[in-house]
Scaffold this motif. Structure first.
Motif, short mmCIF file in Angstrom:
data_model
loop_
_atom_site.label_atom_id
_atom_site.label_comp_id
_atom_site.label_asym_id
_atom_site.label_seq_id
_atom_site.Cartn_x
_atom_site.Cartn_y
_atom_site.Cartn_z
N ASN A 1 -40.24 -7.03 -11.95
CA ASN A 1 -39.19 -7.71 -11.08
C ASN A 1 -37.90 -7.35 -11.68
N ILE A 2 -37.62 -7.32 -13.22
CA ILE A 2 -36.52 -7.42 -13.65
C ILE A 2 -36.17 -5.80 -14.54
N ASN A 3 -37.04 -4.89 -13.97
CA ASN A 3 -36.85 -3.56 -14.59
C ASN A 3 -35.60 -2.99 -14.33
N ASP A 4 -34.57 -3.41 -13.75
CA ASP A 4 -33.24 -3.11 -13.51
C ASP A 4 -32.27 -3.43 -14.40
N VAL B 1 -32.44 -14.70 -16.17
CA VAL B 1 -32.41 -13.36 -17.05
C VAL B 1 -30.95 -12.77 -16.04
N ARG B 2 -30.86 -12.81 -14.83
CA ARG B 2 -29.99 -12.25 -14.29
C ARG B 2 -28.56 -12.84 -14.42
N LYS B 3 -28.63 -14.25 -14.62
CA LYS B 3 -27.37 -14.86 -15.06
C LYS B 3 -26.99 -14.82 -16.30
#
Ligand code: MN3
Length: 381
Positions: free
Chosen positions: A67-70, A45-47
């Motif tokens: 974990n990915i709320n940013d 997801v970050r990539k």
């Protein structure tokens, strides 16, 4: 070529290789889904910054969301999430590489949402072949094979003058780690031995399916639906080197084959770029390095799953969903060291005699047959 892809099962073996293909082709990734591997999914997801990320496991989905709320990625879970990823408006192609019959509903949903589908999830066709093919035809979408054998056949079929000219399909099988062994030699094989595939690096479920040859049985059923061929025109030949990925035979007895190194990025990329071809990161096949290609008959007596799949196909109805359901649970029980290797073949074969067959009319009927087959297997241990 398409630009936007949704990948179901992105943390698995096919999924991670599909992302490598997407990198190579410069595709945008609109949705990603995982069963429960939230660490790898977070990295992805970050990539790739997809609009949607799905974790099938509900509990893991809650943790993942925190974990990915940013990020701007929306998180969903369960079947609802898989269907959302399969129908997301921005996707031009849905690559379905989830493991097991859980892939059936997303496949049908993708077709109904007018998405072209690259299918690595063979179980969807095995359990609900007619439902999937009807949805694909009714919506005028493409169903592109990713399974290496079926991609090979699909590639060989390009330029076929007329369906009447096609005599048979010949699926190659590596034979797995136990080719040439007799039943008494397979009594005490361990999980580690079964997981040791000679040529392909794959996920655990399909590696065990290769060892039992259930995988080839499933692929016969998959081929029947993908290419609209009767089962008596689909042959299996054991080819230990996994260089010839499958063949077709025409009515004049000319045989066409597709060859390449055993690397799934070729079939994945072809499904994405079809009918075009582009350079791929896969190495060249040097035939003089391979030297020798061998072909053998499969052993239907020892590898009972192969026979069970052929029998299920001839029975029709939900019989193929029954053998698949029995295998999914038996495969899992073997991986959890609850049953022996040979038990898998026994349970898959006997499920056909013990679980009621009927004509399915909808996805719920298929789910019911799957459920009965799983219950049957669990009642036997
Ligand atoms: Mn295959």
């Amino acid at each position: 070529m398409i630009k936007n892809i949704s990948i179901l099962g992105s943390t698995g073996s096919i999924g991670t290789q599909a992302l490598n293909v997407a990198d190579n082709l410069g595709l945008n990734v609109c949705a990603l889904t995982a069963c429960s591997n939230i660490k790898t999914l977070e990295d992805q997801v970050r990539k790739y910054r997809p609009a949607l990320a799905v974790v099938y496991d509900e509990n893991k989905a809650c943790e993942f969301k925190k974990n990915i709320n940013d990020t701007d990625t929306k998180v969903m879970c369960g079947m609802e999430g898989l269907v959302a990823a399969a129908t997301i408006s921005s996707a031009q192609l849905v690559l379905n590489s989830v493991v097991g019959m859980v892939g059936l509903e997303p496949t049908i949903s993708a077709a109904n949402a007018k998405k072209n589908i690259a299918l690595a999830n063979k179980e969807a066709l095995v359990v609900g072949g007619k439902l999937v093919i009807d949805a694909v035809k009714n919506n005028g979408v493409k169903l592109l094979p990713v399974d290496s054998e079926h991609s090979a056949i699909f590639q060989c079929l390009q330029g076929m003058p007329d369906k009447k000219a096609l005599k048979k399909l010949i699926l190659t099988a590596s034979g797995g780690p136990f080719f040439g062994k007799r039943v008494d030699e397979l009594k005490n094989v361990t999980l580690e031995q079964a997981l040791n595939h000679p040529n392909w690096s794959m996920g655990a479920k399909i590696t065990i399916d290769s060892a039992t040859m259930m995988n080839k049985g499933l692929e016969i059923i998959e081929a029947k639906w993908l290419f609209d061929m009767p089962e008596d025109k689909i042959d299996v030949v054991v080819h230990r080197e996994s260089i010839v990925h499958s063949l077709i035979e025409y009515c004049d007895n000319s045989i066409i084959a597709q060859l390449g190194l055993p690397d799934m990025r070729i079939p994945i990329q072809y499904a994405v770029t079809y009918p075009q071809r582009f350079p791929s990161p896969v190495g060249e096949l040097d035939l003089t390095q391979i030297c020798k290609l061998t072909f053998d008959k499969p052993d239907y007596q020892t590898f009972k799953c192969l026979n069970a799949c052929k029998k299920a196909l001839s029975m029709g109805g939900v019989a193929t969903a029954i053998v698949n359901g029995a295998n999914e649970i038996a495969n899992e029980l073997f991986r959890n060291k609850k049953i022996s290797f040979l038990d898998i073949g026994e349970l898959v074969s006997s499920s056909l005699d013990e679980v009621e067959n009927f004509e399915p009319e909808c996805v719920d009927d298929v789910l019911k047959a799957d459920n009965m087959a799983r219950k049957y297997v669990l009642s036997k241990i």
